[in-house]
Scaffold this motif. Sequence first.
Motif, PDB file in Angstrom:
ATOM      1  N   GLY A 154      16.847 -15.490 -35.135  1.00 48.28           N
ATOM      2  CA  GLY A 154      17.374 -16.352 -34.094  1.00 48.28           C
ATOM      3  C   GLY A 154      16.841 -17.771 -34.155  1.00 48.28           C
ATOM      4  N   PRO A 155      17.524 -18.698 -33.438  1.00 45.07           N
ATOM      5  CA  PRO A 155      17.128 -20.110 -33.489  1.00 45.07           C
ATOM      6  C   PRO A 155      15.749 -20.379 -32.912  1.00 45.07           C
ATOM      7  N   GLY A 156      15.310 -19.561 -31.957  1.00 45.91           N
ATOM      8  CA  GLY A 156      14.007 -19.799 -31.344  1.00 45.91           C
ATOM      9  C   GLY A 156      12.854 -19.711 -32.314  1.00 45.91           C
ATOM     10  N   SER A 157      13.012 -18.965 -33.398  1.00 48.76           N
ATOM     11  CA  SER A 157      11.937 -18.804 -34.373  1.00 48.76           C
ATOM     12  C   SER A 157      11.888 -19.931 -35.390  1.00 48.76           C
ATOM     13  N   LEU A 158      12.894 -20.837 -35.345  1.00 48.21           N
ATOM     14  CA  LEU A 158      12.993 -21.900 -36.352  1.00 48.21           C
ATOM     15  C   LEU A 158      13.121 -23.290 -35.742  1.00 48.21           C
TER      16      LEU A 158
ATOM     17  N   LYS B 265      22.886 -26.594 -37.622  1.00 48.29           N
ATOM     18  CA  LYS B 265      22.733 -27.933 -38.196  1.00 48.29           C
ATOM     19  C   LYS B 265      23.092 -27.834 -39.671  1.00 48.29           C
ATOM     20  N   PRO B 266      24.259 -28.357 -40.060  1.00 53.43           N
ATOM     21  CA  PRO B 266      24.687 -28.215 -41.461  1.00 53.43           C
ATOM     22  C   PRO B 266      23.773 -28.974 -42.407  1.00 53.43           C
ATOM     23  N   CYS B 267      23.624 -28.436 -43.606  1.00 55.20           N
ATOM     24  CA  CYS B 267      22.799 -29.090 -44.627  1.00 55.20           C
ATOM     25  C   CYS B 267      23.632 -30.141 -45.339  1.00 55.20           C
ATOM     26  N   GLN B 268      23.184 -31.369 -45.287  1.00 58.36           N
ATOM     27  CA  GLN B 268      23.910 -32.469 -45.926  1.00 58.36           C
ATOM     28  C   GLN B 268      23.685 -32.445 -47.430  1.00 58.36           C
ATOM     29  N   GLU B 269      24.640 -33.033 -48.148  1.00 58.14           N
ATOM     30  CA  GLU B 269      24.493 -33.127 -49.595  1.00 58.14           C
ATOM     31  C   GLU B 269      23.392 -34.119 -49.939  1.00 58.14           C
ATOM     32  N   THR B 270      22.752 -33.893 -51.066  1.00 57.96           N
ATOM     33  CA  THR B 270      21.691 -34.795 -51.501  1.00 57.96           C
ATOM     34  C   THR B 270      22.279 -36.128 -51.926  1.00 57.96           C
ATOM     35  N   LEU B 271      21.425 -37.142 -52.000  1.00 63.46           N
ATOM     36  CA  LEU B 271      21.864 -38.486 -52.370  1.00 63.46           C
ATOM     37  C   LEU B 271      22.465 -38.496 -53.763  1.00 63.46           C
TER      38      LEU B 271
ATOM     39  N   CYS C 245      17.700 -27.085 -41.870  1.00 62.66           N
ATOM     40  CA  CYS C 245      19.144 -27.065 -41.664  1.00 62.66           C
ATOM     41  C   CYS C 245      19.710 -25.709 -42.050  1.00 62.66           C
ATOM     42  N   GLY C 246      20.895 -25.413 -41.538  1.00 56.46           N
ATOM     43  CA  GLY C 246      21.548 -24.144 -41.817  1.00 56.46           C
ATOM     44  C   GLY C 246      21.494 -23.223 -40.616  1.00 56.46           C
ATOM     45  N   GLU C 247      22.110 -22.047 -40.767  1.00 58.02           N
ATOM     46  CA  GLU C 247      22.116 -21.056 -39.689  1.00 58.02           C
ATOM     47  C   GLU C 247      20.716 -20.498 -39.495  1.00 58.02           C
TER      48      GLU C 247
ATOM     49  N   ILE D  24      17.410 -23.126 -44.568  1.00 59.28           N
ATOM     50  CA  ILE D  24      16.859 -21.896 -43.996  1.00 59.28           C
ATOM     51  C   ILE D  24      17.352 -20.718 -44.829  1.00 59.28           C
ATOM     52  N   PRO D  25      16.448 -19.873 -45.344  1.00 60.17           N
ATOM     53  CA  PRO D  25      16.898 -18.700 -46.103  1.00 60.17           C
ATOM     54  C   PRO D  25      17.850 -17.852 -45.273  1.00 60.17           C
ATOM     55  N   GLN D  26      18.853 -17.296 -45.928  1.00 55.40           N
ATOM     56  CA  GLN D  26      19.914 -16.572 -45.220  1.00 55.40           C
ATOM     57  C   GLN D  26      19.367 -15.428 -44.373  1.00 55.40           C
TER      58      GLN D  26
END
Length: 598
Positions: free
Chosen positions: A216-220, A233-239, A227-229, A208-210
């Motif tokens: 707010g979360p309702g818009s996303l 929900k933290p963004c996991q590292e790529t494989l 993922c992201g604020e 999610i762009p900063q």
Amino acid sequence: MPSFWFTFSLFILISSFFSSSHTIEDDIKLSLIDFLQNLSGNNSDEVAKSFGWTISTDPCTDRWNGVSCNTRTGTLRKIILEGKGFNGSIDARSLCKATRLAVVSLHHNELQGTLSPEISDCKQLTHLLINGNKLSGSLPSSLSGLNNLKRLDISNNIFSGELPDLPSISGLRTFLAHDNKLSGSIPQLDFKNLDEFNISNNLFIGNIPQDAAKFGPGSLSGNPGLCGEPLKKPCQETLSKRKSKEISGEKLAMIIGYALLGFLVILLLAFMIYRRRKKKNSVKPVNASTTSELSEQRSPYSIGDDSNTASPVITSDLVVLKSGAIPELSFENLLKAPAELLAKSKVGSTYKVVLEEGRSTFVVKRVKDLKMLGKDFSKRMAMIDKGKHESVLPAVAFYCSKQEKLVLYEYQQNGSIINLLQGSGGGEHQPLTGWNKRLDIAARVANGLAFMHKELEDRELGHGNLKSTNILLDKNMNPLISEYGLTIQSETKSSFMDDVFNLGVILLELLTGRVVQNNGSELAQWVQSVVKEEWTVEVFDKVLTGETASEEAMVSLLQVALLCMNSSLDTRPSMAGVASMINTLRDEEEDRSIVSEV
């Protein structure tokens, strides 16, 4: 005889001209009738006739149902056919034959099919509202060619695929696309200038762009791949990154060994630091000699100079809220730095503080009579800091002890609204004179307050001290609401209604150019007395009446201001309602400006 032939030839020429002009106009009318028939899903002429759309009538002078024109230029500007039960499709090719269309609103019908690429032929389109239908397929890439587009609402449809290049539409203020099947990543829109944004319940993926977090979360929410604020929900590292970190068993053992050694070293250092701090803290109170030494280091006028306030405890517990703050930002440096007293009020004193030989300039608000425990003040500041909006000036840092409560903001060299209205702004810009700029400032302030009221709805925490001197102007002359939530407030709806009243006062100042006395009631009474005598135009700032400002629009904003200042709390609109009214007015004025430039 020659005179006869000259007159006859002139008659033929004029007749052919009007005939040609009439043919072109008929072509546009026939295209619009085709558009309506496609919209209704019925090719018969009966639908068009029921709406008054016939080739023998004029869309503007005969007032076709759902059509609005510009009365000065005679051009068709709006087609609004909302909730008519249409179940056909959008024939963009026929629609855009009316090249000067600014507003197309077809929401809450049963429209099907796709949005065709020809929609980009409506070059002057500012509003495209097609939400609440059954439209499907991908959005055309040509949509990004609508450079005048301000409001785009495609929500509650069945659109799929990735979004076109929307960031190229620089003036976009609303983008609503929730409840579709759109996919791909979120485009890098100019989120700071967006008033509304919602892409919830789609198939978007990625970070999610900063700047999008401010909505707010309702818009996303409802996008499992995002993922992201602010979704927590933290963004996991790529494989590929995870694979690059795979290590052998031998290397793992070696790393564990080094880690244990490092851990022992850290424990030793931590013990040494603990002993040093314990020794330092054993001399806690500030004695007279220390205070004397400190006063010698201060400038002739520094933050700690209020005569009726005890000397603060010297500490470095300055809570920095803004990332990337300068290293020299500490409580001790604030006390030593040159400080210019800018203002005193019932809320407290305001200083301009310069750190490190002019490299960093801040405004420090020394809050008075806010009898809150330190932990409660910290919670309030953290809560306010979460409400990030482009029109709300964020605090850089704050300090709190039993004796002191300080809040730091970035210094804004263009001063406040009232300074520029009076032509006394200290910045390099000219005094604030234009109607469109004043209306834009009103809309931005209302949007910022409406956002904060929504974010802090659970606590009913309003601004509490809203006035024109607290509406600062940034380097682009856009408003920034300062000192939000720094007063004692009862947690009731009256705090929000107080903000609505005070915004009404600010609107009157923008319209009249007059400075308020007391709480603004006198200004409101004067305005009402003039309006009662049917001399409404006399209340407006002469600078505005001397330019091409719309008197009708100014009267509309005046009515909004007086509505905000109604003595009965129950009859005042909410801040969201005020923002909606002013945004609509601003949109109409922008539309008028576009027409006048054509």
